[in-house]
Design an enzyme around this catalytic site. Structure first.
Site, PDB file in Angstrom:
ATOM      1  CB  CYS A 130      -0.974  -0.011   1.177  1.00  0.00           C
ATOM      2  SG  CYS A 130      -0.218  -0.399   2.766  1.00  0.00           S
ATOM      3  CE1 TYR A 131       0.800   4.991   3.057  1.00  0.00           C
ATOM      4  CE2 TYR A 131       0.807   2.971   4.352  1.00  0.00           C
ATOM      5  CZ  TYR A 131       0.290   4.227   4.087  1.00  0.00           C
ATOM      6  OH  TYR A 131      -0.730   4.724   4.857  1.00  0.00           O
TER       7      TYR A 131
END
Length: 390
Positions: A130-131
């Site tokens: 997600c990052y």
């Protein structure tokens, strides 16, 4: 008896009477406690002094693609990134790594951001699904970030110490340079005008109390770290050494760099000079009696920094009247004295707070809870581990 609600009504109606604490002390000498109580609604105190247990919370906003920051530098000063993905905490005493810009610290970056200056951001991320971003560099200002507020774990020491050096070499300390063989003495508290000296048992100041922090609106968030209200006290309730502290919070985007200044102590490190104004509501006559305290009636301990221990020897107590005279006598020797706090700027921030109240621009708040009065001071000694000396 008065209430804060009644005082706020007067503020809204522009009929409130506010005095600086110095004006109050003069008035008490002229007309006495009872008549002063009848005339004044708010007493304005202030201080401008080093408060190194300070720092800023910053939320940068998300990048595209997003980054989960694990290491970050602002103008080369490391900021703590162990929160959410783009939340940072920049401590006032954080220092640049290596030998470059050795006299610049977190306090200077905080001052620059408050002043509207640009600051270079360098971030290293932990790549996750997600990052996915690994690094990011940019230039930021206070207007290009989401949140920017001061959250200070320990401010407004209620009294402090006087530092001297009885040894044979110059010492570089959080009080500045201390010359050998009692060559000088340094103190940091502004004495009888200091906010917590005038509310010695913290009956007026509590969690949720509004203050003037760095020229903007701030609040008491909690007791401060190293809060020690059980310090020995004189009959007038003022402590004989470091005692109560409070934690403060406020929106740095609204602050003024005049009242928030990075500073550096030679061979010691960075810090932050911070201006804080504290209004004391005159709810009862006892408030006047406490605020009438004079420099001749409060004391601080003279501590020898040449002994490298937590508990250092003392040369006894001196009054703030003696300290402000510029000379104190230690073991028969006259020693020159200098303050770290700016008495002039402490007076100025009290005046600024008074003007805001009189103009209806600053109202008071009711504390939601008192500051604890039973905290002891717990030292960190080794337990169940072998003693090592370095």
């Amino acid at each position: 008896m008065r209430t804060i609600a009644e005082i706020n009504d007067k503020i809204h109606q522009h009929t409130v009477v506010a005095w600086t604490v110095e004006e109050l002390k003069t008035k008490v000498n002229e007309i006495g406690v009872s008549k002063a109580f009848q005339q004044v609604d708010v007493i304005c105190t202030g201080t401008f002094e080093p408060m190194e247990s300070s720092g800023a919370v910053i939320n940068l906003g998300h990048t595209d693609p997003p980054i989960k920051i694990r290491q970050c530098w602002l103008d080369g000063i490391p900021a703590y990134a162990g929160f959410g993905a783009v939340d940072l905490y920049l401590g006032a005493t954080a220092m640049a790594e290596g030998e470059t810009n050795v006299e610049k610290g977190g306090g200077h970056v905080i001052e620059d951001l408050i002043a509207g200056k640009s600051v270079h951001l360098k971030a290293i991320g932990q790549k996750t699904d997600c990052y996915p971003r690994a690094s990011f560099e940019n230039t930021i200002t206070k207007d290009t970030i989401n949140q920017f507020y001061l959250f200070n774990p320990r401010n407004l020491y209620q009294n402090f110490i006087v530092g001297v050096n009885g040894g044979d070499r110059e010492l570089f300390t959080y009080l500045g340079s201390l010359q050998p063989r009692l060559g000088n003495a340094v103190y940091s508290n502004p004495g009888a005008i200091s906010p917590l000296m005038n509310d010695p048992d913290l009956q007026l100041i509590g969690i949720g109390s509004k203050v003037l922090l760095g020229g903007g609106i701030g609040y008491v968030a909690w007791e401060g770290t190293q809060h020690f209200p059980l310090q020995k006290r004189l009959p007038n309730r003022t402590p004989i050494g470091p005692a109560a502290t409070i934690s403060l919070i406020g929106d740095a985007k609204q602050m003024n760099p005049r009242w928030v200044r990075g500073c550096y102590f030679h061979n010691y490190g960075a810090s932050l000079m911070l201006g804080v104004g504290v209004p004391l509501p005159v709810l009862r006559e006892e408030v006047i009696r406490f605020c009438a305290v004079q420099d001749s009636e409060i004391v601080a301990p003279v501590i020898d920094f040449s002994i490298p221990r937590r508990v250092r020897p003392t040369f006894g107590l001196v009054t703030y009247e003696q300290l402000k005279s510029g000379r104190i006598k230690i073991e028969g020797k006259l020693v020159r004295v200098a303050p770290l706090a700016s008495i002039y700027l402490s007076r100025q921030i009290a005046e600024e707070l008074k003007d805001l109240i009189m103009n209806g621009q600053f109202t008071l708040t009711e504390p939601v809870a008192p500051i604890p009065q039973e905290r002891s001071f717990v030292p960190q000694d080794q337990r169940n581990s072998p003693l090592t000396l370095e």
